[in-house]
Design a protein around this motif. Structure first.
Motif, PDB file in Angstrom:
ATOM      1  N   GLN A  72       8.265   6.125   0.678  1.00 45.73           N
ATOM      2  CA  GLN A  72       6.981   5.608   0.215  1.00 45.73           C
ATOM      3  C   GLN A  72       6.847   4.135   0.600  1.00 45.73           C
ATOM      4  OE1 GLN A  72       8.082   6.991  -3.618  1.00 45.73           O
ATOM      5  NE2 GLN A  72       6.273   8.311  -3.816  1.00 45.73           N
ATOM      6  N   THR A  73       5.683   3.803   1.152  1.00 45.06           N
ATOM      7  CA  THR A  73       5.478   2.468   1.705  1.00 45.06           C
ATOM      8  C   THR A  73       4.218   1.849   1.097  1.00 45.06           C
ATOM      9  OG1 THR A  73       6.493   3.265   3.731  1.00 45.06           O
ATOM     10  CG2 THR A  73       5.322   1.177   3.883  1.00 45.06           C
ATOM     11  N   THR A  74       4.313   0.595   0.740  1.00 42.07           N
ATOM     12  CA  THR A  74       3.161  -0.103   0.165  1.00 42.07           C
ATOM     13  C   THR A  74       3.020  -1.476   0.807  1.00 42.07           C
ATOM     14  OG1 THR A  74       4.617  -0.934  -1.574  1.00 42.07           O
ATOM     15  CG2 THR A  74       3.277   0.980  -2.141  1.00 42.07           C
ATOM     16  N   ILE A  75       1.780  -1.984   0.774  1.00 43.28           N
ATOM     17  CA  ILE A  75       1.563  -3.408   1.054  1.00 43.28           C
ATOM     18  C   ILE A  75       0.935  -3.998  -0.203  1.00 43.28           C
ATOM     19  CG2 ILE A  75       1.394  -3.289   3.567  1.00 43.28           C
ATOM     20  CD1 ILE A  75      -1.608  -3.240   3.371  1.00 43.28           C
ATOM     21  N   GLY A  76       1.225  -5.245  -0.466  1.00 47.54           N
ATOM     22  CA  GLY A  76       0.698  -5.829  -1.696  1.00 47.54           C
ATOM     23  C   GLY A  76       0.651  -7.333  -1.618  1.00 47.54           C
ATOM     24  N   ALA A  77      -0.030  -7.909  -2.597  1.00 44.34           N
ATOM     25  CA  ALA A  77      -0.147  -9.365  -2.647  1.00 44.34           C
ATOM     26  C   ALA A  77      -0.517  -9.789  -4.053  1.00 44.34           C
ATOM     27  CB  ALA A  77      -1.215  -9.854  -1.665  1.00 44.34           C
ATOM     28  N   GLY A  78      -0.118 -10.990  -4.401  1.00 38.15           N
ATOM     29  CA  GLY A  78      -0.477 -11.518  -5.713  1.00 38.15           C
ATOM     30  C   GLY A  78      -0.152 -12.989  -5.789  1.00 38.15           C
ATOM     31  N   ILE A 132      -1.185  -9.326   5.588  1.00 39.07           N
ATOM     32  CA  ILE A 132       0.049  -8.559   5.700  1.00 39.07           C
ATOM     33  C   ILE A 132      -0.420  -7.192   6.176  1.00 39.07           C
ATOM     34  CG2 ILE A 132       0.068  -7.862   3.230  1.00 39.07           C
ATOM     35  CD1 ILE A 132       3.299  -8.796   4.798  1.00 39.07           C
ATOM     36  N   ALA A 133       0.095  -6.761   7.321  1.00 42.29           N
ATOM     37  CA  ALA A 133      -0.431  -5.528   7.918  1.00 42.29           C
ATOM     38  C   ALA A 133       0.703  -4.563   8.216  1.00 42.29           C
ATOM     39  CB  ALA A 133      -1.189  -5.848   9.203  1.00 42.29           C
ATOM     40  N   HIS A 167       1.454 -17.938  -3.657  1.00 42.10           N
ATOM     41  CA  HIS A 167       1.143 -16.511  -3.520  1.00 42.10           C
ATOM     42  C   HIS A 167       2.287 -15.778  -2.822  1.00 42.10           C
ATOM     43  CE1 HIS A 167       0.026 -18.506   0.198  1.00 42.10           C
ATOM     44  NE2 HIS A 167       0.379 -17.382   0.787  1.00 42.10           N
ATOM     45  N   GLU A 168       2.279 -14.478  -2.949  1.00 37.64           N
ATOM     46  CA  GLU A 168       3.214 -13.638  -2.189  1.00 37.64           C
ATOM     47  C   GLU A 168       2.452 -12.479  -1.566  1.00 37.64           C
ATOM     48  OE1 GLU A 168       6.490 -12.560  -4.804  1.00 37.64           O
ATOM     49  OE2 GLU A 168       7.650 -14.229  -3.983  1.00 37.64           O
ATOM     50  N   ALA A 169       2.935 -12.060  -0.402  1.00 37.99           N
ATOM     51  CA  ALA A 169       2.397 -10.867   0.242  1.00 37.99           C
ATOM     52  C   ALA A 169       3.601 -10.089   0.741  1.00 37.99           C
ATOM     53  CB  ALA A 169       1.492 -11.246   1.404  1.00 37.99           C
ATOM     54  N   PHE A 170       3.556  -8.781   0.630  1.00 44.80           N
ATOM     55  CA  PHE A 170       4.760  -8.034   0.987  1.00 44.80           C
ATOM     56  C   PHE A 170       4.435  -6.660   1.569  1.00 44.80           C
ATOM     57  CE2 PHE A 170       3.684  -6.864  -3.336  1.00 44.80           C
ATOM     58  CZ  PHE A 170       3.864  -5.492  -3.372  1.00 44.80           C
ATOM     59  N   VAL A 171       5.427  -6.162   2.286  1.00 46.44           N
ATOM     60  CA  VAL A 171       5.407  -4.758   2.695  1.00 46.44           C
ATOM     61  C   VAL A 171       6.740  -4.188   2.243  1.00 46.44           C
ATOM     62  CG1 VAL A 171       6.098  -5.390   5.054  1.00 46.44           C
ATOM     63  CG2 VAL A 171       5.192  -3.127   4.632  1.00 46.44           C
ATOM     64  N   GLU A 172       6.685  -3.007   1.668  1.00 45.09           N
ATOM     65  CA  GLU A 172       7.903  -2.458   1.062  1.00 45.09           C
ATOM     66  C   GLU A 172       8.030  -0.981   1.405  1.00 45.09           C
ATOM     67  OE1 GLU A 172       9.816  -3.389  -3.005  1.00 45.09           O
ATOM     68  OE2 GLU A 172       8.199  -2.000  -3.458  1.00 45.09           O
TER      69      GLU A 172
END
Ligand code: GLA
Length: 706
Positions: free
Chosen positions: A236-242, A200-201, A225-230
């Motif tokens: 405020q912007t984040t990328i994450g995964a779990g 996720i980029a 799994h999940e991957a996200f951009v928010e």
């Protein structure tokens, strides 16, 4: 140099990447992940934003684990409860360990009764490894719903990229503008999935392969799994995964701990090639990374499918050895009652109906020809029509009380059941002990959305059980290489690649599809681990017909192999062309498998440039592919980036193009005898290209002149 970590803030840097963690108020926040900050790291409080009207009375920041209790109105990193209570933890810093490149952050909430450890480690390649552990410190059970790894990206990242896909068309890139809201990619396949995103980029506007600032994250996990951009209204912007956990899947007893898969963060200031280089460099530095030349493979699947016969396969092996093949892999169909895909999975004994004398005669024949022998297995799967399931009907994983819908007539073996796991280990171990097998093609051919053990969701445990099986077999048979195949590329991730040696990229061997699938798989996985085969003249998956040069030029940029009946279905000319391609592969595989990958940002979207430059800059090999008809009358000059501008290079073509591939009245000057040019001229001016019909590729070699 003075220690840039001072007081409440910690600064780490490695491989051209830095990270600044601010721990004021007991709330660890990554205030920067990206380019190094130079000799004077600023005080992190300088970066705290102003507080707007109608808002919490303190600045709200994206904590290391963003949480409701600190005013984060986006996706919380930790979700769980204790029978309804403890639904919103306030995790505060209780301890830190730090050195120049890594941080270990300990947080706890005594009231909620949980403690979390987050490890962040910058590798020499600049790749950031992050994982977390959550421990139940209370006296009652804690049901965990989610523990994500979350990284901040700056506001100039305005475009996101991820990949989706399906069977035989994996790794389709998707780009979108990052608007306010959450873009989540969820994988619920019970395996990584054909549609799993490579990364996720998020990047600066219009980032490409060779330009733009990009932040990317990959989760090394082969289950849900999940991957996200928010992006929040705050900007405020984040990328994450779990991991994506099912209800009740992880219930932590007092004192028990859940650990996330490792997440891999890659930052680059020079586009996706830079992102990719950090992944590749990190993988290549691992002790278990394959270090021997990647052997030319012949896989029997598209050559004979289930029609196993010693005579036919021996003849295929003779033909393969004669043109330079080094590893012969017997695919599905050798065991149980496996005459088709309706039966036999689980019965891992050689089928006497087709192999009356066992596999010994074929293996001896293959090895006497100087080739390694490889074998297909699918240990985590069963057919209901198998002796194993007739004996152990309860070994099918499922939701409890019913059998899941079949997929390719098969079910998932409940590997969480210790007896089933032991049985499978023994069966695989027996095969590897009895026969001199150098390589296992380890398949996994179905989605299972309701993986369960004893009526409880079990994808997490099933994934770990599969990992334990790989690990134990590797421990017992350290020289055996394993390929991760899953109906093609449905298990391509850095979790499985920590214990396997290559991936089967896709079930399509159509070179046109492969140009894209391999390109995007190789964003994450270095080419030496990306299986790439020359398939039949007319592709079995798409019915497209390609000449052998295009198929070979495409397979060259991975771990090269053949999957075609080259004894019965190929002409003498085909075999000669294949032999020539194998010679090029052998001459160039060291560069292809240790160099830096280059992907051109073509001004003409109908063409695609792929290249690898040797680590010392002395040699490079490129492929320039004409994918579809161009909008231009004549090809635009193609620049060859990545070379040393100050050195002189001889540029030549490697695989001859068939005359039918070229459509021009006068050729460009350099292709006949090659040309000598500086790296600067090649990068700035480039070279004119022949006019190719679509679905052809020119292979270009570049070698430093003495
Ligand atoms: C899967 C694999 C193929 C082949 C078949 C055999 O589809 O991806 O390469 O091995 O199984 O059944």
């Amino acid at each position: 140099m003075t220690d840039p970590s001072t007081g409440d803030q910690y600064y780490i840097e490695a491989g051209g990447v830095s990270l600044l963690l601010d721990t004021r108020d007991g709330d660890p926040v990554i205030v920067h992940w990206g380019a190094p900050l130079g000799p004077q790291v600023p005080a992190a409080d300088l970066l705290t934003a102003a507080v707007p009207h109608s808002m919490f009375d303190v600045p709200v920041r994206p904590s290391l684990l963003p949480q409701l209790s600190r005013g984060w109105r986006g996706r919380p990193a930790v979700r769980g409860d204790r029978d309804g209570a403890a639904f919103s933890p306030l995790l505060a810093l209780v301890g830190m360990d730090a050195d120049a490149t890594s941080l270990c952050v300990r947080l706890a909430d005594e009231i909620a009764g949980i403690a979390v450890l987050v490890r962040l480690a910058l590798q020499p390649s600049g790749l950031l490894l992050v994982d977390a552990e959550l421990t139940n410190t209370h006296t009652t059970a804690y049901a965990l719903d989610r523990l994500d790894v979350v990284l901040p990206v700056p506001p100039q990242a305005t475009e996101s990229l991820d990949t989706s896909g399906r069977w035989a068309r994996e790794k389709l890139p998707q780009r979108r503008r990052i608007d306010q809201g959450t873009w989540v990619r969820s994988g619920r396949h019970g395996r990584t999935g054909h549609d799993a995103t490579a990364v996720i980029a998020a990047g600066t506007l219009g980032f490409g392969w060779r330009s733009g600032e990009v932040w990317a994250l990959h989760l090394g996990w082969s289950g849900n799994h999940e991957a996200f951009v928010e992006r929040l209204p705050s900007g405020q912007t984040t990328i994450g995964a779990g991991e994506l956990l099912d209800p009740g899947e992880v219930v932590l007893a007092p004192g028990a701990t859940y650990r996330t898969p490792t997440a891999y963060g890659s930052y680059a200031s020079d586009g996706l090639d830079g992102i990719s280089a950090r992944f590749h460099d990190w993988m290549r530095a691992r002790p278990q990374h394959p270090s021997t030349p990647r052997p030319v493979v012949l896989n029997t699947w598209e050559a004979v499918y289930f029609a196993h016969d010693l005579g036919t396969l021996s003849h295929l092996a003779d033909t393969a050895a004669a043109i330079g093949v080094e590893r012969f892999v017997l695919d599905d169909g050798w065991f149980g009652h496996r005459r088709n895909d309706l039966a036999g999975l689980g019965d891992w004994w050689v089928d006497p109906a087709v192999w009356p004398d066992g596999l010994g005669p074929l293996i001896d024949h293959v090895r006497n020809l100087g080739m390694q022998f490889g074998l297909w297995v699918e240990p985590e799967m069963v057919n209901e029509d198998s002796d194993l399931i007739r004996e152990h009907p309860d070994w099918i994983a499922g939701p409890g009380g019913r059998t899941p819908v079949e997929w390719r007539h098969q079910q998932v073996l409940d590997m969480v059941n210790p007896e089933a796991w032991d049985h499978t280990l023994k069966a695989m171990d027996a095969l590897l002990t009895e026969y001199p097998i150098a390589y296992l093609k380890w398949d996994q051919n179905r989605d299972q959305l309701e993986l369960g053990h004893d009526g409880r969701a079990s994808t997490h445990e099933q994934t770990l059980a599969a990992y334990r099986l790989f690990d134990e077999l590797k421990r017992r048979h350290p020289d055996v290489e394993i390929e991760s195949c899953s109906s093609g590329g449905a298990r391509v991730d850095l979790g499985v690649l920590q214990r396997t040696d290559r991936v089967w990229t896709s079930d399509t061997n159509d070179a046109l599809e492969r140009q894209s699938i391999q390109r995007w798989t190789q964003l994450l996985v270095p080419p030496e681990l990306v299986g790439a085969h020359v398939g039949p003249t007319t592709s079995h998956s798409t019915r497209r017909t390609h000449d052998i040069e295009f198929r070979a030029a495409t397979a060259l940029f991975g771990h090269f192999g053949i999957e075609w009946d080259i004894a019965g279905d190929a002409t003498d000319e085909d075999r000669a062309s294949l032999g020539a391609a194998i010679a090029v592969y052998k001459a160039w595989r060291e560069v292809l498998h240790t160099g830096r990958m280059i992907r051109g940002d073509s001004p003409d979207p109908s063409t695609q440039l792929t290249g690898v430059v040797a680590a010392d800059g002395s040699r490079a090999i490129y492929s320039w592919a004409q994918l579809t008809a161009s909008a231009f009358e004549t090809p635009q000059p193609v620049t060859l980036p990545g070379l040393d501008p100050a050195r002189s290079y001889r540029v030549a073509t490697a695989l001859p193009l068939p005359s039918s591939a070229v459509s021009e009245r006068s050729p460009v000057a350099w292709t006949a005898d090659g040309v000598e040019l500086s790296g600067a001229a090649l990068a700035v001016l480039g070279l004119p290209m022949p006019i190719l019909h679509p679905e052809h590729a020119l292979v270009i070699t570049v070698e430093e002149t003495a």
